[in-house]
Design a protein around this motif. Structure first.
Motif, PDB file in Angstrom:
ATOM      1  N   VAL A   1     -17.963   1.817  -3.148  1.00  0.00           N
ATOM      2  CA  VAL A   1     -17.202   1.791  -4.388  1.00  0.00           C
ATOM      3  C   VAL A   1     -16.533   0.429  -4.513  1.00  0.00           C
ATOM      4  CG1 VAL A   1     -15.249   2.760  -5.640  1.00  0.00           C
ATOM      5  CG2 VAL A   1     -16.791   4.275  -4.385  1.00  0.00           C
ATOM      6  N   LEU A   2     -16.689  -0.195  -5.675  1.00  0.00           N
ATOM      7  CA  LEU A   2     -16.067  -1.487  -5.936  1.00  0.00           C
ATOM      8  C   LEU A   2     -14.824  -1.283  -6.793  1.00  0.00           C
ATOM      9  CD1 LEU A   2     -19.170  -2.012  -5.387  1.00  0.00           C
ATOM     10  CD2 LEU A   2     -18.852  -4.151  -6.633  1.00  0.00           C
ATOM     11  N   ILE A   3     -13.707  -1.819  -6.319  1.00  0.00           N
ATOM     12  CA  ILE A   3     -12.464  -1.836  -7.091  1.00  0.00           C
ATOM     13  C   ILE A   3     -12.288  -3.249  -7.609  1.00  0.00           C
ATOM     14  CG2 ILE A   3      -9.971  -1.501  -7.046  1.00  0.00           C
ATOM     15  CD1 ILE A   3     -10.377   0.388  -4.658  1.00  0.00           C
ATOM     16  N   ASP A   4     -12.354  -3.403  -8.910  1.00  0.00           N
ATOM     17  CA  ASP A   4     -12.235  -4.729  -9.526  1.00  0.00           C
ATOM     18  C   ASP A   4     -10.874  -4.870 -10.183  1.00  0.00           C
ATOM     19  OD1 ASP A   4     -14.955  -5.739  -9.014  1.00  0.00           O
ATOM     20  OD2 ASP A   4     -15.560  -4.079 -10.301  1.00  0.00           O
ATOM     21  N   VAL A   5     -10.098  -5.846  -9.739  1.00  0.00           N
ATOM     22  CA  VAL A   5      -8.760  -6.104 -10.268  1.00  0.00           C
ATOM     23  C   VAL A   5      -8.732  -7.505 -10.856  1.00  0.00           C
ATOM     24  CG1 VAL A   5      -6.307  -6.321  -9.708  1.00  0.00           C
ATOM     25  CG2 VAL A   5      -7.699  -4.605  -8.528  1.00  0.00           C
ATOM     26  N   THR A   6      -8.298  -7.614 -12.091  1.00  0.00           N
ATOM     27  CA  THR A   6      -8.208  -8.922 -12.746  1.00  0.00           C
ATOM     28  C   THR A   6      -6.759  -9.181 -13.144  1.00  0.00           C
ATOM     29  OG1 THR A   6     -10.434  -8.624 -13.641  1.00  0.00           O
ATOM     30  CG2 THR A   6      -9.085 -10.367 -14.612  1.00  0.00           C
ATOM     31  N   LEU A   7      -6.247 -10.375 -12.764  1.00  0.00           N
ATOM     32  CA  LEU A   7      -4.842 -10.705 -13.016  1.00  0.00           C
ATOM     33  C   LEU A   7      -4.638 -11.545 -14.269  1.00  0.00           C
ATOM     34  CD1 LEU A   7      -3.620 -11.697  -9.418  1.00  0.00           C
ATOM     35  CD2 LEU A   7      -3.676  -9.434 -10.476  1.00  0.00           C
ATOM     36  N   HIS A   8      -5.677 -12.253 -14.720  1.00  0.00           N
ATOM     37  CA  HIS A   8      -5.553 -13.155 -15.879  1.00  0.00           C
ATOM     38  C   HIS A   8      -4.464 -14.201 -15.655  1.00  0.00           C
ATOM     39  CE1 HIS A   8      -8.264 -10.640 -18.237  1.00  0.00           C
ATOM     40  NE2 HIS A   8      -7.565  -9.582 -17.860  1.00  0.00           N
ATOM     41  N   ALA A   9      -4.444 -14.769 -14.443  1.00  0.00           N
ATOM     42  CA  ALA A   9      -3.403 -15.746 -14.122  1.00  0.00           C
ATOM     43  C   ALA A   9      -3.961 -16.990 -13.445  1.00  0.00           C
ATOM     44  CB  ALA A   9      -2.354 -15.105 -13.217  1.00  0.00           C
ATOM     45  N   GLY A  10      -5.275 -17.158 -13.418  1.00  0.00           N
ATOM     46  CA  GLY A  10      -5.878 -18.314 -12.761  1.00  0.00           C
ATOM     47  C   GLY A  10      -7.348 -18.088 -12.511  1.00  0.00           C
ATOM     48  N   ASP A  11      -7.919 -18.912 -11.619  1.00  0.00           N
ATOM     49  CA  ASP A  11      -9.362 -18.872 -11.374  1.00  0.00           C
ATOM     50  C   ASP A  11      -9.732 -18.392  -9.972  1.00  0.00           C
ATOM     51  OD1 ASP A  11      -9.874 -19.958 -13.926  1.00  0.00           O
ATOM     52  OD2 ASP A  11      -9.484 -21.982 -13.163  1.00  0.00           O
ATOM     53  N   ALA A  12      -8.745 -18.100  -9.123  1.00  0.00           N
ATOM     54  CA  ALA A  12      -9.044 -17.731  -7.738  1.00  0.00           C
ATOM     55  C   ALA A  12      -9.525 -16.285  -7.642  1.00  0.00           C
ATOM     56  CB  ALA A  12      -7.813 -17.924  -6.865  1.00  0.00           C
ATOM     57  N   SER A  13     -10.433 -16.059  -6.690  1.00  0.00           N
ATOM     58  CA  SER A  13     -10.987 -14.724  -6.486  1.00  0.00           C
ATOM     59  C   SER A  13     -11.228 -14.492  -4.999  1.00  0.00           C
ATOM     60  CB  SER A  13     -12.306 -14.576  -7.253  1.00  0.00           C
ATOM     61  OG  SER A  13     -12.901 -13.321  -6.998  1.00  0.00           O
ATOM     62  N   VAL A  14     -10.904 -13.293  -4.508  1.00  0.00           N
ATOM     63  CA  VAL A  14     -11.100 -12.933  -3.096  1.00  0.00           C
ATOM     64  C   VAL A  14     -11.576 -11.489  -3.019  1.00  0.00           C
ATOM     65  CG1 VAL A  14      -9.866 -12.330  -0.958  1.00  0.00           C
ATOM     66  CG2 VAL A  14      -9.521 -14.563  -2.006  1.00  0.00           C
ATOM     67  N   THR A  15     -12.498 -11.229  -2.093  1.00  0.00           N
ATOM     68  CA  THR A  15     -12.976  -9.872  -1.828  1.00  0.00           C
ATOM     69  C   THR A  15     -12.533  -9.427  -0.442  1.00  0.00           C
ATOM     70  OG1 THR A  15     -14.909 -10.145  -3.259  1.00  0.00           O
ATOM     71  CG2 THR A  15     -15.008  -8.398  -1.617  1.00  0.00           C
ATOM     72  N   ALA A  16     -12.056  -8.196  -0.349  1.00  0.00           N
ATOM     73  CA  ALA A  16     -11.699  -7.573   0.928  1.00  0.00           C
ATOM     74  C   ALA A  16     -12.419  -6.240   1.033  1.00  0.00           C
ATOM     75  CB  ALA A  16     -10.190  -7.382   1.028  1.00  0.00           C
ATOM     76  N   TRP A  17     -12.460  -5.706   2.263  1.00  0.00           N
ATOM     77  CA  TRP A  17     -13.236  -4.484   2.489  1.00  0.00           C
ATOM     78  C   TRP A  17     -12.428  -3.457   3.264  1.00  0.00           C
ATOM     79  CZ3 TRP A  17     -14.889  -9.445   3.456  1.00  0.00           C
ATOM     80  CH2 TRP A  17     -15.880  -9.945   2.592  1.00  0.00           C
ATOM     81  N   GLY A  18     -12.682  -2.198   2.975  1.00  0.00           N
ATOM     82  CA  GLY A  18     -12.041  -1.103   3.692  1.00  0.00           C
ATOM     83  C   GLY A  18     -12.922   0.127   3.607  1.00  0.00           C
ATOM     84  N   CYS A  19     -12.343   1.289   3.844  1.00  0.00           N
ATOM     85  CA  CYS A  19     -13.095   2.542   3.762  1.00  0.00           C
ATOM     86  C   CYS A  19     -12.133   3.655   3.380  1.00  0.00           C
ATOM     87  CB  CYS A  19     -13.771   2.863   5.091  1.00  0.00           C
ATOM     88  SG  CYS A  19     -12.608   3.091   6.458  1.00  0.00           S
ATOM     89  N   ASP A  20     -12.689   4.810   3.070  1.00  0.00           N
ATOM     90  CA  ASP A  20     -11.831   5.931   2.716  1.00  0.00           C
ATOM     91  C   ASP A  20     -11.210   6.547   3.969  1.00  0.00           C
ATOM     92  OD1 ASP A  20     -14.229   6.948   3.637  1.00  0.00           O
ATOM     93  OD2 ASP A  20     -14.366   8.535   2.136  1.00  0.00           O
ATOM     94  N   LEU A  21     -10.197   7.382   3.758  1.00  0.00           N
ATOM     95  CA  LEU A  21      -9.482   8.047   4.841  1.00  0.00           C
ATOM     96  C   LEU A  21      -9.833   9.526   4.798  1.00  0.00           C
ATOM     97  CD1 LEU A  21      -7.367   7.866   7.117  1.00  0.00           C
ATOM     98  CD2 LEU A  21      -5.599   8.246   5.370  1.00  0.00           C
ATOM     99  N   THR A  22     -10.484  10.008   5.853  1.00  0.00           N
ATOM    100  CA  THR A  22     -10.999  11.368   5.850  1.00  0.00           C
ATOM    101  C   THR A  22     -10.352  12.215   6.945  1.00  0.00           C
ATOM    102  OG1 THR A  22     -12.789  11.030   7.442  1.00  0.00           O
ATOM    103  CG2 THR A  22     -13.218  10.359   5.165  1.00  0.00           C
ATOM    104  N   TYR A  23     -10.621  13.512   6.906  1.00  0.00           N
ATOM    105  CA  TYR A  23     -10.128  14.414   7.941  1.00  0.00           C
ATOM    106  C   TYR A  23     -10.653  13.996   9.319  1.00  0.00           C
ATOM    107  CZ  TYR A  23      -9.603  17.332   3.741  1.00  0.00           C
ATOM    108  OH  TYR A  23      -9.288  17.803   2.496  1.00  0.00           O
ATOM    109  N   ASP A  24     -11.875  13.491   9.337  1.00  0.00           N
ATOM    110  CA  ASP A  24     -12.496  13.149  10.618  1.00  0.00           C
ATOM    111  C   ASP A  24     -11.769  12.023  11.337  1.00  0.00           C
ATOM    112  OD1 ASP A  24     -14.398  15.100  10.461  1.00  0.00           O
ATOM    113  OD2 ASP A  24     -15.939  13.815   9.593  1.00  0.00           O
ATOM    114  N   TYR A  25     -11.076  11.144  10.598  1.00  0.00           N
ATOM    115  CA  TYR A  25     -10.329  10.067  11.250  1.00  0.00           C
ATOM    116  C   TYR A  25      -9.282  10.655  12.194  1.00  0.00           C
ATOM    117  CZ  TYR A  25      -7.353   6.095  12.177  1.00  0.00           C
ATOM    118  OH  TYR A  25      -6.621   5.132  12.831  1.00  0.00           O
ATOM    119  N   VAL A  26      -8.583  11.669  11.719  1.00  0.00           N
ATOM    120  CA  VAL A  26      -7.559  12.305  12.540  1.00  0.00           C
ATOM    121  C   VAL A  26      -8.202  13.014  13.731  1.00  0.00           C
ATOM    122  CG1 VAL A  26      -5.694  13.995  12.593  1.00  0.00           C
ATOM    123  CG2 VAL A  26      -6.017  12.560  10.573  1.00  0.00           C
TER     124      VAL A  26
END
Length: 404
Positions: free
Chosen positions: A371-396
């Motif tokens: 799933v891609l979460i796209d966030v736009t600030l409209h405050a400049g030209d810089a862009s960065v991508t980070a990665w994570g995962c969902d939090l499930t019952y199995d993690y616990v």
């Protein structure tokens, strides 16, 4: 330009690898000790965890790499040798066992460990059984499997590129599933190349690549005690040694290095403990890269965002909430948010306010593996991508009985 190839950590000329079961963790029947070896000494560089509590293997490896030279890596799973009785002595014994087997100086051995913290490592079983390992040019997969702990899949990649008119190769393996949080990617990663690179430049480029890859991953917000990312460059491709990052060869090498690190970082995020989907967050329209990075990482590490992704719930308010406590400066009144995946895209927020959207379409989008979460600030030209995962019952479940 680079091309993806097979071979992993042994794709580069002169490298071999292998694994064996020494019996470090009595309850496990898998291979638990791996070696990566170069025919000749290598220029070497490494980056380590920023956790103030550092495992003994890190301290030994730092000492060994003071001269920027290494020829082998020994790594064990099943025990982290961190905060453990006789930790330094046993890390040195592990390096010595590897050096004796390969007939190389002990100082030319990088030693790494991963597994349970606080328990004495069974160094005797490593010393007694290490001779059963077989090193081959096809041993990358064996090594990648041996270093896994709670990982569900091995993680490997290799590429080829041209430098100085010579075909060069760069590959790697890594492990990481839990205790994954930026400030050194919280994992073990081993990179090899037959490209000749100056030692100081290799260190600088590795640090830069780590910042743009592993340091932009968060699974659970925990930074480990054992994180190490190292690279060995033996120069056997025959190119003139690269000493200028801005040269064509320097740019070609760095492009390959960053691509390998980003690929491995994505594999770590995708295989987060108990995870069912990869989260990729891109913050664009930022005034500078630091701001974009801080915001993207805050979104990826938010437990509430992760939980919403697990439930395929388009709760975009949690994204703005995470951004708001990130410590970065931005105007909430200009923020746009959308979700996208192979199933399509849906805009959910415009100028900091809710948009009308079809919840069923949003759910289909959020049920995909990435799933891609796209966030736009409209405050400049810089862009960065980070990665994570969902939090499930199995993690616990995984972490509730990890030690036993």
């Amino acid at each position: 330009m680079y091309e993806i190839i097979s071979g992993g950590v042994t794709a580069a000329q002169g490298f071999s690898a292998g694994a064996t079961r020494c019996g470090i963790k009595a309850s496990s029947q898998k291979d638990d000790t791996a070696i990566i070896f170069s025919e000749i000494p290598c220029t070497a560089a490494a980056v380590y965890t920023k956790n103030r509590v550092k495992a003994s293997p890190i301290q030994v490896t730092r000492d060994h790499l003071a001269n920027q030279v290494a020829q082998a890596v020994i790594v064990n799973s099943g025990n982290a040798n961190a905060c453990a009785p006789d930790g330094m002595e046993n890390a040195q014994r592990e390096a010595a066992a590897c050096a004796k087997l390969l007939n190389i100086p002990e100082n030319d051995v990088i030693v790494c460990s991963t597994g349970v913290i606080g328990q004495r490592i069974n160094i005797e079983c490593i010393e007694e059984n290490l001779h059963t390992i077989t090193l081959t040019p096809d041993g990358s997969d064996a090594a990648a499997n041996a270093i896994m702990t709670t990982d569900t899949v091995p993680k490997t990649i290799a590429v080829s590129f041209t430098a100085g008119g010579k075909t060069c190769h760069l590959g790697g393996i890594c492990k990481g599933s839990g205790m994954i949080h930026p400030n050194m990617g919280t994992m073990l990663c081993f990179l090899t190349t037959d490209c000749a690179v100056d030692g100081d430049l290799l260190q600088a480029m590795l640090l830069r690549a780590v910042q743009k890859s592993f340091n932009r991953v968060s699974v659970d917000g925990d930074t480990s005690t054992n994180d190490t990312c190292c690279i060995l460059a033996n120069g056997m491709a025959g190119n003139d040694k690269i000493a200028d990052a801005s040269s064509a060869d320097g740019q070609a090498f760095y492009e390959a290095l960053e691509a390998v690190c980003i690929t491995l970082a994505r594999k770590i995020a995708s295989d987060g403990e108990g995870a069912s989907r990869l989260i990729t967050c891109t913050v664009s329209g930022a005034p500078d890269e630091d701001t974009a990075e801080g915001l993207a990482k805050a979104v990826c590490k938010s437990s509430l965002v992760k939980a919403a992704m697990f439930g395929a719930d388009a709760n975009w308010g949690r994204i703005l909430c995470a951004m708001g406590y990130s410590g970065e400066e931005f105007d909430p009144e200009t923020v746009d948010v959308s979700f996208s995946s192979k199933a399509g895209a849906v805009a959910v927020c415009k100028a900091g306010r809710a948009l009308d959207f079809d919840e069923e379409i949003a759910k289909k989008v959020l049920l995909e593996d990435e799933v891609l979460i796209d966030v736009t600030l409209h405050a400049g030209d810089a862009s960065v991508t980070a990665w994570g995962c969902d939090l499930t019952y199995d993690y616990v479940k995984i972490n509730g009985d990890y030690r036993t």
